[in-house]
Motif scaffolding. Structure first.
Motif, PDB file in Angstrom:
ATOM      1  N   THR A 193     -10.689   9.653  11.638  1.00  0.00           N
ATOM      2  CA  THR A 193     -11.620   9.157  11.484  1.00  0.00           C
ATOM      3  C   THR A 193     -11.204   7.792  11.457  1.00  0.00           C
ATOM      4  OG1 THR A 193     -12.836  11.207   9.868  1.00  0.00           O
ATOM      5  CG2 THR A 193     -13.247   8.721   9.349  1.00  0.00           C
ATOM      6  N   THR A 194     -11.731   6.385  10.961  1.00  0.00           N
ATOM      7  CA  THR A 194     -10.815   5.948  10.844  1.00  0.00           C
ATOM      8  C   THR A 194     -11.519   4.839   9.961  1.00  0.00           C
ATOM      9  OG1 THR A 194     -10.855   4.960  13.577  1.00  0.00           O
ATOM     10  CG2 THR A 194     -10.902   3.109  12.082  1.00  0.00           C
ATOM     11  N   VAL A 195     -10.638   4.673   8.596  1.00  0.00           N
ATOM     12  CA  VAL A 195     -11.270   3.631   7.741  1.00  0.00           C
ATOM     13  C   VAL A 195     -11.203   2.644   8.208  1.00  0.00           C
ATOM     14  CG1 VAL A 195     -10.397   4.062   4.970  1.00  0.00           C
ATOM     15  CG2 VAL A 195     -10.178   6.096   6.346  1.00  0.00           C
ATOM     16  N   THR A 196     -11.547   1.741   7.615  1.00  0.00           N
ATOM     17  CA  THR A 196     -11.515   0.179   7.674  1.00  0.00           C
ATOM     18  C   THR A 196     -12.233  -0.146   5.963  1.00  0.00           C
ATOM     19  OG1 THR A 196     -12.607   0.316   9.972  1.00  0.00           O
ATOM     20  CG2 THR A 196     -13.109  -1.925   8.497  1.00  0.00           C
ATOM     21  N   TRP A 197     -11.186  -0.964   5.652  1.00  0.00           N
ATOM     22  CA  TRP A 197     -10.761  -2.075   4.621  1.00  0.00           C
ATOM     23  C   TRP A 197     -11.859  -3.446   4.312  1.00  0.00           C
ATOM     24  CZ3 TRP A 197      -7.600   1.641   5.742  1.00  0.00           C
ATOM     25  CH2 TRP A 197      -6.677   2.660   5.042  1.00  0.00           C
ATOM     26  N   THR A 198     -12.077  -3.363   3.631  1.00  0.00           N
ATOM     27  CA  THR A 198     -13.184  -5.243   3.785  1.00  0.00           C
ATOM     28  C   THR A 198     -12.660  -5.736   2.486  1.00  0.00           C
ATOM     29  OG1 THR A 198     -14.378  -4.359   5.692  1.00  0.00           O
ATOM     30  CG2 THR A 198     -14.952  -6.296   5.085  1.00  0.00           C
ATOM     31  N   ASN A 199     -12.504  -7.097   3.038  1.00  0.00           N
ATOM     32  CA  ASN A 199     -11.543  -8.204   1.021  1.00  0.00           C
ATOM     33  C   ASN A 199     -13.345  -8.638   1.400  1.00  0.00           C
ATOM     34  OD1 ASN A 199     -11.587  -8.983  -1.102  1.00  0.00           O
ATOM     35  ND2 ASN A 199      -9.546 -10.613   0.811  1.00  0.00           N
ATOM     36  N   LYS A 200     -13.795  -8.023  -0.136  1.00  0.00           N
ATOM     37  CA  LYS A 200     -15.086  -9.158  -0.549  1.00  0.00           C
ATOM     38  C   LYS A 200     -15.179  -9.775  -1.439  1.00  0.00           C
ATOM     39  CE  LYS A 200     -18.102  -7.554   2.741  1.00  0.00           C
ATOM     40  NZ  LYS A 200     -18.190  -8.136   2.826  1.00  0.00           N
ATOM     41  N   ASP A 201     -13.596  -9.707  -2.328  1.00  0.00           N
ATOM     42  CA  ASP A 201     -13.235 -11.186  -3.257  1.00  0.00           C
ATOM     43  C   ASP A 201     -13.155 -12.112  -2.847  1.00  0.00           C
ATOM     44  OD1 ASP A 201     -13.000  -9.750  -5.661  1.00  0.00           O
ATOM     45  OD2 ASP A 201     -10.823  -8.656  -5.690  1.00  0.00           O
ATOM     46  N   ASP A 202     -13.082 -13.002  -3.922  1.00  0.00           N
ATOM     47  CA  ASP A 202     -12.189 -14.776  -3.281  1.00  0.00           C
ATOM     48  C   ASP A 202     -10.835 -15.274  -2.472  1.00  0.00           C
ATOM     49  OD1 ASP A 202     -15.225 -15.270  -3.444  1.00  0.00           O
ATOM     50  OD2 ASP A 202     -15.092 -16.058  -5.368  1.00  0.00           O
ATOM     51  N   ILE A 203     -10.275 -14.365  -2.806  1.00  0.00           N
ATOM     52  CA  ILE A 203      -8.409 -14.137  -3.089  1.00  0.00           C
ATOM     53  C   ILE A 203      -8.171 -12.646  -2.187  1.00  0.00           C
ATOM     54  CG2 ILE A 203      -8.335 -14.995  -4.853  1.00  0.00           C
ATOM     55  CD1 ILE A 203      -6.858 -12.701  -6.022  1.00  0.00           C
ATOM     56  N   PRO A 204      -7.162 -12.902  -1.097  1.00  0.00           N
ATOM     57  CA  PRO A 204      -5.906 -12.874   0.117  1.00  0.00           C
ATOM     58  C   PRO A 204      -6.234 -10.895  -0.980  1.00  0.00           C
ATOM     59  CG  PRO A 204      -5.347 -14.765  -0.442  1.00  0.00           C
ATOM     60  CD  PRO A 204      -5.978 -14.227  -1.665  1.00  0.00           C
ATOM     61  N   HIS A 205      -5.592 -10.055   0.274  1.00  0.00           N
ATOM     62  CA  HIS A 205      -5.673  -8.459  -0.670  1.00  0.00           C
ATOM     63  C   HIS A 205      -4.739  -8.078   0.582  1.00  0.00           C
ATOM     64  CE1 HIS A 205      -7.749  -8.162  -3.979  1.00  0.00           C
ATOM     65  NE2 HIS A 205      -9.061  -8.871  -3.881  1.00  0.00           N
ATOM     66  N   GLY A 206      -3.411  -7.025   0.571  1.00  0.00           N
ATOM     67  CA  GLY A 206      -2.890  -6.286   1.424  1.00  0.00           C
ATOM     68  C   GLY A 206      -3.065  -5.112   1.552  1.00  0.00           C
ATOM     69  N   ILE A 207      -3.104  -3.812   2.736  1.00  0.00           N
ATOM     70  CA  ILE A 207      -3.282  -2.504   2.659  1.00  0.00           C
ATOM     71  C   ILE A 207      -1.791  -1.800   2.774  1.00  0.00           C
ATOM     72  CG2 ILE A 207      -4.393  -0.544   3.152  1.00  0.00           C
ATOM     73  CD1 ILE A 207      -6.722  -2.603   1.562  1.00  0.00           C
ATOM     74  N   ALA A 208      -1.487  -1.275   2.229  1.00  0.00           N
ATOM     75  CA  ALA A 208      -0.288  -0.949   2.534  1.00  0.00           C
ATOM     76  C   ALA A 208      -0.217   1.297   1.628  1.00  0.00           C
ATOM     77  CB  ALA A 208       1.399  -1.432   1.834  1.00  0.00           C
ATOM     78  N   THR A 209       1.043   1.865   2.782  1.00  0.00           N
ATOM     79  CA  THR A 209       0.841   3.219   1.313  1.00  0.00           C
ATOM     80  C   THR A 209       2.566   3.015   1.281  1.00  0.00           C
ATOM     81  OG1 THR A 209       1.436   4.126   3.841  1.00  0.00           O
ATOM     82  CG2 THR A 209      -0.740   3.790   3.316  1.00  0.00           C
ATOM     83  N   THR A 210       1.975   4.430   0.629  1.00  0.00           N
ATOM     84  CA  THR A 210       3.119   4.360  -0.520  1.00  0.00           C
ATOM     85  C   THR A 210       4.292   5.103   0.423  1.00  0.00           C
ATOM     86  OG1 THR A 210       2.295   6.490  -1.458  1.00  0.00           O
ATOM     87  CG2 THR A 210       1.608   3.861  -2.962  1.00  0.00           C
ATOM     88  N   ASN A 211       4.369   5.024   1.332  1.00  0.00           N
ATOM     89  CA  ASN A 211       4.939   6.715   2.117  1.00  0.00           C
ATOM     90  C   ASN A 211       5.212   5.940   4.147  1.00  0.00           C
ATOM     91  OD1 ASN A 211       2.685   7.216   3.319  1.00  0.00           O
ATOM     92  ND2 ASN A 211       3.221   9.167   3.189  1.00  0.00           N
ATOM     93  N   ASN A 212       4.463   4.616   4.155  1.00  0.00           N
ATOM     94  CA  ASN A 212       4.358   3.924   5.466  1.00  0.00           C
ATOM     95  C   ASN A 212       3.970   4.798   6.443  1.00  0.00           C
ATOM     96  OD1 ASN A 212       6.204   1.760   4.248  1.00  0.00           O
ATOM     97  ND2 ASN A 212       7.793   2.145   4.264  1.00  0.00           N
ATOM     98  N   ALA A 213       3.449   5.477   6.117  1.00  0.00           N
ATOM     99  CA  ALA A 213       2.412   5.987   6.792  1.00  0.00           C
ATOM    100  C   ALA A 213       1.543   5.348   8.057  1.00  0.00           C
ATOM    101  CB  ALA A 213       0.910   7.192   6.540  1.00  0.00           C
ATOM    102  N   PHE A 214       1.560   4.239   8.119  1.00  0.00           N
ATOM    103  CA  PHE A 214       0.819   3.291   8.851  1.00  0.00           C
ATOM    104  C   PHE A 214       1.350   1.436   8.419  1.00  0.00           C
ATOM    105  CE2 PHE A 214      -2.886   3.773   5.839  1.00  0.00           C
ATOM    106  CZ  PHE A 214      -2.560   2.691   5.614  1.00  0.00           C
ATOM    107  N   LYS A 215       1.111   1.077   9.797  1.00  0.00           N
ATOM    108  CA  LYS A 215       1.957  -0.126   9.138  1.00  0.00           C
ATOM    109  C   LYS A 215       0.612  -0.796   8.104  1.00  0.00           C
ATOM    110  CE  LYS A 215       3.413  -4.609  11.975  1.00  0.00           C
ATOM    111  NZ  LYS A 215       2.920  -5.303  13.457  1.00  0.00           N
ATOM    112  N   ARG A 216       1.657  -1.288   7.587  1.00  0.00           N
ATOM    113  CA  ARG A 216       0.583  -2.137   6.853  1.00  0.00           C
ATOM    114  C   ARG A 216       0.173  -3.495   7.020  1.00  0.00           C
ATOM    115  NH1 ARG A 216       3.857  -6.542   2.203  1.00  0.00           N
ATOM    116  NH2 ARG A 216       4.143  -8.170   3.523  1.00  0.00           N
ATOM    117  N   SER A 217      -1.618  -4.005   6.692  1.00  0.00           N
ATOM    118  CA  SER A 217      -2.297  -4.638   7.419  1.00  0.00           C
ATOM    119  C   SER A 217      -1.433  -6.091   6.956  1.00  0.00           C
ATOM    120  CB  SER A 217      -3.896  -4.811   6.669  1.00  0.00           C
ATOM    121  OG  SER A 217      -3.654  -5.497   5.250  1.00  0.00           O
ATOM    122  N   GLN A 218      -2.091  -7.320   7.766  1.00  0.00           N
ATOM    123  CA  GLN A 218      -2.207  -8.759   7.281  1.00  0.00           C
ATOM    124  C   GLN A 218      -2.586  -8.971   5.951  1.00  0.00           C
ATOM    125  OE1 GLN A 218      -3.601 -10.970  10.639  1.00  0.00           O
ATOM    126  NE2 GLN A 218      -5.233 -10.844   9.892  1.00  0.00           N
ATOM    127  N   ALA A 219      -2.386 -10.160   5.448  1.00  0.00           N
ATOM    128  CA  ALA A 219      -3.310 -10.515   4.430  1.00  0.00           C
ATOM    129  C   ALA A 219      -4.621 -10.930   4.472  1.00  0.00           C
ATOM    130  CB  ALA A 219      -2.256 -11.539   3.236  1.00  0.00           C
TER     131      ALA A 219
END
Length: 123
Positions: free
Chosen positions: A54-80
């Motif tokens: 399954t592909t999981v997609t995170w979408t930022n609906k806030d007015d400020i930047p956010h970034g996605i990262a895993t605690t164990n580096n399971a995937f490369k973190r997102s850009q802001a």
């Protein structure tokens, strides 16, 4: 003989169509997606359970930047991610994945990935 050739061609075309339809159906089943919204400094839903593949997609609906990262580096973190930007990752291995916003580390979430044909293996 001509009748046999025409019959064979029609049967071949029918069988080919059925097989092609089955392949397309199998591909459609593997294109699975899940969505996580980012709003008001929270991930919604905070915990998502999906099947492997399954592909999981995170979408930022806030007015400020956010970034996605895993605690164990399971995937490369997102850009802001600015407002309405998104980041996607396909989870192929069963397990539990803890993630957070690397800009606001108090924001956390969990992706639980089950085996494609059953439930989560015991860890």
């Amino acid at each position: 003989m001509l009748r046999s050739a025409i019959s064979a061609a029609l049967i071949g075309a029918a069988v080919g169509s059925v097989l092609a339809g089955g392949v397309l159906f199998a591909r459609a089943q593997t294109a699975v997606a899940a969505a996580v919204g980012i709003d008001n400094f929270t991930f919604n839903p905070q915990t998502v359970t999906v099947k492997a593949g399954t592909t999981v997609t995170w979408t930022n609906k806030d007015d400020i930047p956010h970034g996605i990262a895993t605690t164990n580096n399971a995937f490369k973190r997102s850009q802001a991610l600015d407002t309405d930007d998104s980041f996607s990752f396909t989870f192929s291995t069963p397990g539990t994945y803890q993630y957070f916003c690397y800009i606001h580390p108090h924001m956390t979430g969990t992706i639980v990935v089950e085996a494609a044909t059953g439930s989560t293996p015991t860890q």
